[in-house]
Design a protein around this motif. Structure first.
Motif, short mmCIF file in Angstrom:
data_model
loop_
_atom_site.label_atom_id
_atom_site.label_comp_id
_atom_site.label_asym_id
_atom_site.label_seq_id
_atom_site.Cartn_x
_atom_site.Cartn_y
_atom_site.Cartn_z
N HIS A 249 0.82 -1.22 0.00
CA HIS A 249 0.00 0.00 0.00
C HIS A 249 0.85 1.26 0.00
N ASN B 250 3.02 3.60 3.29
CA ASN B 250 2.37 3.67 4.61
C ASN B 250 3.43 3.63 5.70
N ALA C 7 -17.28 9.50 18.73
CA ALA C 7 -16.24 9.69 17.70
C ALA C 7 -16.15 11.15 17.26
N ARG D 274 -11.99 7.07 18.49
CA ARG D 274 -12.21 7.22 17.07
C ARG D 274 -12.88 5.95 16.56
N MET E 210 -12.85 2.89 14.78
CA MET E 210 -11.76 2.08 14.26
C MET E 210 -12.17 1.48 12.92
N HIS F 247 -8.50 7.70 6.85
CA HIS F 247 -7.23 7.28 6.22
C HIS F 247 -6.39 8.51 5.94
N ARG F 248 -5.06 8.35 6.02
CA ARG F 248 -4.16 9.47 5.75
C ARG F 248 -4.24 9.90 4.28
N ARG G 58 -10.12 -1.19 -1.18
CA ARG G 58 -9.99 -2.52 -0.54
C ARG G 58 -11.19 -2.79 0.37
N LEU H 38 -14.33 10.98 5.81
CA LEU H 38 -13.95 9.75 6.52
C LEU H 38 -14.77 8.59 5.99
N VAL I 198 -9.48 -0.41 4.95
CA VAL I 198 -9.25 -1.85 4.77
C VAL I 198 -9.55 -2.63 6.05
N PHE J 279 -2.32 -9.53 8.99
CA PHE J 279 -2.02 -8.34 8.18
C PHE J 279 -0.50 -8.29 7.92
C1 SDX Z 1 -4.16 1.46 7.78
O1 SDX Z 1 -1.23 4.56 5.31
C2 SDX Z 1 -1.78 3.47 4.93
O2 SDX Z 1 -1.87 3.21 3.76
C3 SDX Z 1 -2.25 2.54 6.01
C4 SDX Z 1 -3.02 1.32 5.55
C5 SDX Z 1 -2.13 0.33 4.83
O3 SDX Z 1 -2.65 -0.46 4.04
O4 SDX Z 1 -0.92 0.32 5.12
O5 SDX Z 1 -4.07 1.73 4.70
C6 SDX Z 1 -3.61 0.55 6.73
O6 SDX Z 1 -3.44 1.78 8.69
C7 SDX Z 1 -5.55 2.00 7.65
C8 SDX Z 1 -5.95 2.95 8.83
C9 SDX Z 1 -6.32 2.09 10.04
N1 SDX Z 1 -6.52 2.93 11.22
C10 SDX Z 1 -7.76 3.11 11.73
O7 SDX Z 1 -8.79 2.72 11.21
C11 SDX Z 1 -7.77 3.85 13.05
C12 SDX Z 1 -8.91 4.87 13.04
N2 SDX Z 1 -8.58 5.88 12.05
C13 SDX Z 1 -7.83 6.98 12.52
O8 SDX Z 1 -7.14 6.92 13.70
C14 SDX Z 1 -7.37 7.94 11.44
O9 SDX Z 1 -8.33 8.04 10.49
C15 SDX Z 1 -6.04 7.64 10.79
C16 SDX Z 1 -4.98 7.40 11.79
C17 SDX Z 1 -6.15 6.48 9.88
C18 SDX Z 1 -5.70 8.89 10.05
O10 SDX Z 1 -5.59 9.87 11.06
P1 SDX Z 1 -5.45 11.39 10.68
O11 SDX Z 1 -4.25 11.57 9.85
O12 SDX Z 1 -5.58 12.27 11.89
O13 SDX Z 1 -6.73 11.55 9.79
P2 SDX Z 1 -7.10 12.84 9.11
O14 SDX Z 1 -6.03 13.87 9.13
O15 SDX Z 1 -7.66 12.47 7.79
O16 SDX Z 1 -8.26 13.36 10.12
C19 SDX Z 1 -9.05 14.40 9.74
C20 SDX Z 1 -10.01 14.65 10.87
C21 SDX Z 1 -9.34 14.86 12.22
O17 SDX Z 1 -10.18 15.75 12.94
P3 SDX Z 1 -9.72 17.32 13.03
O18 SDX Z 1 -8.36 17.32 13.71
O19 SDX Z 1 -9.67 17.81 11.58
O20 SDX Z 1 -10.80 17.97 13.87
O21 SDX Z 1 -10.88 13.51 11.04
C22 SDX Z 1 -10.75 13.02 12.36
C23 SDX Z 1 -9.43 13.51 12.91
O22 SDX Z 1 -9.52 13.65 14.32
N3 SDX Z 1 -10.75 11.56 12.27
C24 SDX Z 1 -11.62 10.76 12.86
C25 SDX Z 1 -11.28 9.47 12.45
N4 SDX Z 1 -10.24 9.52 11.64
C26 SDX Z 1 -9.90 10.82 11.52
N5 SDX Z 1 -12.64 11.03 13.70
C27 SDX Z 1 -13.34 9.94 14.14
N6 SDX Z 1 -13.09 8.66 13.79
C28 SDX Z 1 -12.06 8.39 12.95
N7 SDX Z 1 -11.79 7.14 12.62
#
Ligand code: SDX
Length: 393
Positions: free
Chosen positions: A194, A197, A256, A264, A266, A270-271, A279, A323, A327, A349
């Protein structure tokens, strides 16, 4: 100003690298492996063929695939002495801790495939890691449940071999269910690589110093474990089970959205993807198919997941922040249906992603322009000042 790569029209980064392996368009929700869309690969290919594609850049001919499969199959066993490492862990150790330790230990065994400047040794190291991660991962599971290790059966395909090593016991005949084997292989494919990452970037950075390739993959395993990354699949199923029923979804949506609450959703966000993770779409279809074939289509966790997705995608907060499910949102439902405990979700994974880490590591090592990684920082600390003796502080 550190070196800046022109990575994509309008997108530049001081930490980006050049790579031809995987392309992601986060706005469109597109994922290509060497140009092939993930949904086509998931529907028509299988994991070892995707491994070949990621490693060598082209889909294999029948002869190339047969040779590659044979080379992987003939490296599935671990050095017998490596089994001693497992017995040093507490039985309740998280399987990711065990996998991380045993993969790192490979750097103490396979000395004939650690010279990164020797193309043949790089090739053997790559094949060994793809071949042995299922055995290492299955052994971690067996150790955690107090059952004897099951040795690989080289008459089985990659996914079936893994399932048998996880679920067979010496006391009984074990026949692999082809529905589960196909579901397992698709899980492997959807996690294979991916782009840059966090864990892949970790492997590249570790490898850029010339470190032992097995140790570099162990660094990737460690990084993937975090709940913000690969650990999210375990956390997502635990969250869906905690929600338990669709009437409790609004309570979790509110949590959330509450900035004061670190919770958050789960498996959401995504970044890179600011649209559907392609996926996640395939995973959702696979969950429907597998649970339907297994006769558990009314699985309450799947119903909660679908309703949560529906409500979140209609909620202004999630829509405004783009949001979407990633995957990790549905994968746990499939792994649970196959029979794995949540503690095995992230090790699976890691097993799947090993080929992506290796392909990216090889690409970096084989790039003659490659230098040691050295990200810079914006310094925000104190300015120059003289030392103060303790009596003057
Ligand atoms: C993977 O990089 C990759 O490619 C990774 C991956 C791979 O194949 O290798 O795709 C696998 O890691 C997928 C992601 C799995 N993680 C989760 O599902 C954990 C829950 N998601 C988050 O913690 C979060 O979305 C991240 C860590 C994935 C991204 O975090 P960011 O960089 O803070 O997200 P963002 O900048 O896009 O967030 C924008 C806003 C923020 O709020 P503000 O600061 O703007 O007020 O959205 C909020 C975040 O707080 N936000 C969420 C959220 N994810 C982001 N709010 C609630 N629930 C969520 N899941």
């Amino acid at each position: 100003q550190a070196d800046v790569f022109t990575f994509d029209p309008g997108f530049t980064s001081t930490a980006a690298c050049e790579s031809s392996i995987t392309f992601i368009d986060g706005d469109k929700g597109e994922l290509l492996h060497r140009g092939y869309p993930i949904d086509q690969l998931a529907a028509k290919s299988h994991y070892l063929e995707v491994c070949y594609l990621l490693l060598y850049g082209e889909l294999p001919t029948a002869a190339q695939l047969e040779d590659f499969t044979s080379r992987v199959t003939n490296h599935t066993m671990l050095h017998e002495q490596m089994l001693n490492f497992y017995r040093g862990f507490r039985r309740d150790a998280h399987p990711m801790a065990i996998v991380c330790g045993v993969v790192g230990a490979m750097s103490a065994f396979y000395h004939d495939s650690t010279d990164i400047h020797d193309p043949w040794q790089r090739e053997v190291a790559s094949i060994r890691m793809i071949a042995k991660l299922p055995t290492i991962t299955a052994n971690a599971y067996k150790y955690s449940i107090g059952q004897p290790f099951v040795y690989p059966d080289n008459n089985l395909d990659y996914a079936s071999n893994f399932l048998r090593m996880c679920f067979a016991v010496p006391a009984e005949e074990y026949v692999v269910d082809p529905i589960l084997a196909r579901a397992m292989d698709r899980i492997f494919m959807l996690h294979a690589d991916h782009e840059q990452n966090a864990s892949t970037s970790t492997v590249r950075l570790a490898g850029s110093s010339g470190a032992n390739p097995f140790a570099c993959i162990a660094a990737g395993v460690a990084c993937l474990w975090g709940p913000a990354h690969g650990g999210a699949n375990e956390a997502a199923l635990n969250m869906l089970r905690e929600i338990g029923s669709v009437d409790r979804i609004p309570e979790y949506i509110a949590k959330a959205k509450d900035k004061a609450d670190p919770f958050r959703l789960m498996g959401f966000g995504h970044r890179v993807y600011k649209n559907f993770d392609p996926r996640a779409k395939v995973m959702k279809e696979s969950a429907d198919e597998v649970l339907g074939l297994l006769g558990v289509e009314n699985n309450p966790t799947l119903q909660v997941a679908k309703e949560l997705e529906k409500i979140a995608l209609e909620d202004e907060y999630f829509v405004s922040k783009k949001l979407y499910p990633n995957v990790d949102f549905y994968s746990g439902i499939i792994l649970d249906a196959i029979g794995f405990p949540t503690s095995m979700f992230t090790p699976i994974f890691a097993l799947s992603r090993t080929v992506g880490w290796i392909a990216q590591w090889k690409e970096m090592i084989e790039d003659e322009k490659q230098k040691i990684g050295r990200p810079r920082q914006l310094y925000t600390g104190a300015g120059f000042r003289d030392y103060a003796d303790v009596e003057n502080r």
